[in-house]
Design a protein around this motif. Structure first.
Motif, PDB file in Angstrom:
ATOM      1  N   ASP A   1       0.842  -1.191   0.000  1.00 36.81           N
ATOM      2  CA  ASP A   1       0.000   0.000   0.000  1.00 36.81           C
ATOM      3  C   ASP A   1       0.885   1.252   0.000  1.00 36.81           C
ATOM      4  OD1 ASP A   1      -1.701   2.105   0.602  1.00 36.81           O
ATOM      5  OD2 ASP A   1      -2.935   0.925   1.971  1.00 36.81           O
TER       6      ASP A   1
ATOM      7  N   PHE B   1       0.227   4.194   0.845  1.00 39.66           N
ATOM      8  CA  PHE B   1       0.019   4.976   2.062  1.00 39.66           C
ATOM      9  C   PHE B   1       0.970   4.477   3.152  1.00 39.66           C
ATOM     10  CE2 PHE B   1      -1.833   6.898   5.711  1.00 39.66           C
ATOM     11  CZ  PHE B   1      -2.597   7.968   5.279  1.00 39.66           C
TER      12      PHE B   1
ATOM     13  N   TRP C   1      -6.277   8.151   5.568  1.00 37.97           N
ATOM     14  CA  TRP C   1      -6.215   6.698   5.345  1.00 37.97           C
ATOM     15  C   TRP C   1      -7.610   6.137   5.047  1.00 37.97           C
ATOM     16  CZ3 TRP C   1      -8.209   2.270   7.574  1.00 37.97           C
ATOM     17  CH2 TRP C   1      -7.573   1.058   7.254  1.00 37.97           C
TER      18      TRP C   1
ATOM     19  N   ARG D   1     -10.136   7.767   3.796  1.00 37.17           N
ATOM     20  CA  ARG D   1     -10.541   8.232   2.468  1.00 37.17           C
ATOM     21  C   ARG D   1      -9.827   7.427   1.369  1.00 37.17           C
ATOM     22  NH1 ARG D   1     -11.228  14.840   2.510  1.00 37.17           N
ATOM     23  NH2 ARG D   1     -12.748  14.924   4.208  1.00 37.17           N
ATOM     24  N   TRP D   2      -8.550   7.152   1.589  1.00 38.03           N
ATOM     25  CA  TRP D   2      -7.778   6.393   0.607  1.00 38.03           C
ATOM     26  C   TRP D   2      -8.378   5.006   0.403  1.00 38.03           C
ATOM     27  CZ3 TRP D   2      -5.038   5.918  -3.411  1.00 38.03           C
ATOM     28  CH2 TRP D   2      -4.182   4.836  -3.646  1.00 38.03           C
ATOM     29  N   HIS D   3      -8.853   4.403   1.460  1.00 37.34           N
ATOM     30  CA  HIS D   3      -9.380   3.048   1.354  1.00 37.34           C
ATOM     31  C   HIS D   3     -10.834   3.016   0.894  1.00 37.34           C
ATOM     32  CE1 HIS D   3      -6.014   0.557   2.684  1.00 37.34           C
ATOM     33  NE2 HIS D   3      -5.655   1.625   3.376  1.00 37.34           N
TER      34      HIS D   3
ATOM     35  N   VAL E   1     -11.388   4.756  -1.992  1.00 37.26           N
ATOM     36  CA  VAL E   1     -11.172   5.147  -3.384  1.00 37.26           C
ATOM     37  C   VAL E   1     -11.109   3.917  -4.284  1.00 37.26           C
ATOM     38  CG1 VAL E   1      -9.439   6.129  -4.953  1.00 37.26           C
ATOM     39  CG2 VAL E   1      -9.990   7.298  -2.816  1.00 37.26           C
TER      40      VAL E   1
ATOM     41  N   ARG F   1      -9.186   2.247  -6.715  1.00 41.42           N
ATOM     42  CA  ARG F   1      -7.777   2.370  -7.107  1.00 41.42           C
ATOM     43  C   ARG F   1      -7.584   2.343  -8.618  1.00 41.42           C
ATOM     44  NH1 ARG F   1      -5.042   0.730  -2.376  1.00 41.42           N
ATOM     45  NH2 ARG F   1      -6.398   1.364  -0.652  1.00 41.42           N
TER      46      ARG F   1
ATOM     47  N   ALA G   1      -0.549   6.803  -7.438  1.00 43.11           N
ATOM     48  CA  ALA G   1      -1.019   6.548  -6.076  1.00 43.11           C
ATOM     49  C   ALA G   1      -0.269   7.382  -5.044  1.00 43.11           C
ATOM     50  CB  ALA G   1      -0.881   5.065  -5.753  1.00 43.11           C
TER      51      ALA G   1
ATOM     52  N   TYR H   1      -1.502  10.836  -5.012  1.00 42.80           N
ATOM     53  CA  TYR H   1      -2.875  10.875  -4.513  1.00 42.80           C
ATOM     54  C   TYR H   1      -2.899  10.892  -2.982  1.00 42.80           C
ATOM     55  CZ  TYR H   1      -7.911  10.098  -4.583  1.00 42.80           C
ATOM     56  OH  TYR H   1      -9.266  10.239  -4.424  1.00 42.80           O
ATOM     57  N   VAL H   2      -2.078  10.051  -2.321  1.00 47.14           N
ATOM     58  CA  VAL H   2      -2.111  10.009  -0.858  1.00 47.14           C
ATOM     59  C   VAL H   2      -1.516  11.287  -0.269  1.00 47.14           C
ATOM     60  CG1 VAL H   2      -2.156   7.499  -0.729  1.00 47.14           C
ATOM     61  CG2 VAL H   2       0.048   8.662  -0.711  1.00 47.14           C
TER      62      VAL H   2
ATOM     63  N   LEU I   1      -4.286  13.819  -0.406  1.00 53.69           N
ATOM     64  CA  LEU I   1      -5.256  13.618   0.669  1.00 53.69           C
ATOM     65  C   LEU I   1      -4.753  14.228   1.981  1.00 53.69           C
ATOM     66  CD1 LEU I   1      -6.368   9.912   0.042  1.00 53.69           C
ATOM     67  CD2 LEU I   1      -7.769  11.959  -0.252  1.00 53.69           C
TER      68      LEU I   1
END
Length: 284
Positions: free
Chosen positions: A4, A6, A35, A37-39, A41, A43, A49, A52-53, A56
């Motif tokens: 991941d 992140f 975190w 919000r990332w999960h 999304v 992908r 990626a 993107y993190v 966020l």
């Protein structure tokens, strides 16, 4: 399965949030929200990626900082960042550009200016990359970066702090402070030294910044009841620079961060006594 992104960049992401907000607890809140919000999304729709993190975390930090500044209006006395003591600063990629003094300077920037400054100066993001992260034009980001650099430059001390070890200096200063030894303190302090103490009204500390070696030394002379019983002083790093942890009966009482000039004089002393900001500090 690829790791991941992140988690791969968690230390750096925390570094962004901490530099933006100045407190560990707020930075951890931002990381948790980012975190989540990332999960949520899809992908498959994300081209980059890592970018993107960071987006966020940067945007969540901007929103969080705006709310935090409203809360700080009722703060009693000087506000200081929550200190990171010992090896923790190394572990979260904070050794560079996260001194207490610089974080205080970043408080003078707008949230957007601060985000651009942190991403560009501390993490080497290009202006075009920051523009994409923050949803701004590259020209707008360059203008924010210029204003931020000018503001920080205008408020930085004329002589940059020396990044040496300074363990003996810190130990000698703390011993003199505890005993109220004015003569030693005046010798160790620069003539125009600055002292800020963050207690949020919990301790009898100066309610405004103090300036001048003699005035600061005199305050420590009359502050004998200020120190806790069963006192212990440990020289350590604070935000990657020289510092000390004072405990009373094994409980963290004070964390001090020092800025030292090339002549070996203390030009700034930042003392955090607010118990909420010491909750994560481990006593030796």
């Amino acid at each position: 399965m690829a790791e991941d992104p992140f988690e791969l960049d968690r230390a750096a992401l925390f570094g962004v949030a901490y530099r933006m907000l100045g407190t560990r607890s707020d930075a951890e809140d931002v990381l948790q929200e980012a975190w989540l919000r990332w999960h949520r999304v899809d992908r498959s729709t994300v081209e980059n990626a890592r970018a993107y993190v960071f987006r966020l975390v940067a945007n969540e930090s901007i929103d969080h900082l705006r709310r935090a500044r409203a809360r700080r209006e009722d703060y009693v006395g000087p506000w200081l960042p929550e200190p990171l003591v010992g090896d923790l600063a190394e572990a979260v990629a904070l050794r560079e550009s996260a001194s207490v003094g610089l974080l205080l300077l970043l408080e003078t920037l707008t949230p957007d200016e601060r985000a651009v400054f942190v991403l560009h100066e501390a993490f080497d993001f290009a202006h075009a990359e920051i523009a994409e992260l923050l949803g701004r034009s590259e020209r707008g980001v360059r203008q924010l970066a210029y204003r931020a650099r000018q503001r920080v430059k205008a408020r930085r001390p004329r002589q940059e702090p020396d990044n040496g070890d300074h363990r003996e200096l810190v130990a000698g200063f703390m011993a003199a402070a505890v005993h109220g030894d004015i003569e030693v303190l005046v010798k160790l302090l620069a003539p125009d030294a600055e002292f800020r103490a963050d207690a949020d009204g919990q301790r009898e500390t100066p309610r405004a910044p103090m300036y001048g070696a003699v005035a600061i030394a005199e305050w420590f002379r009359i502050a004998a009841p200020f120190w806790p019983a069963a006192l212990r002083v440990d020289v350590t790093s604070v935000n990657g620079g020289p510092g000390a942890l004072v405990t009373g009966g094994g409980v963290p009482f004070l964390v001090a961060a020092f800025e030292v000039d090339s002549a070996g004089h203390v030009v700034a002393l930042y003392a955090v006594l607010n118990s909420a900001k010491l909750a994560a500090v481990s006593a030796p």
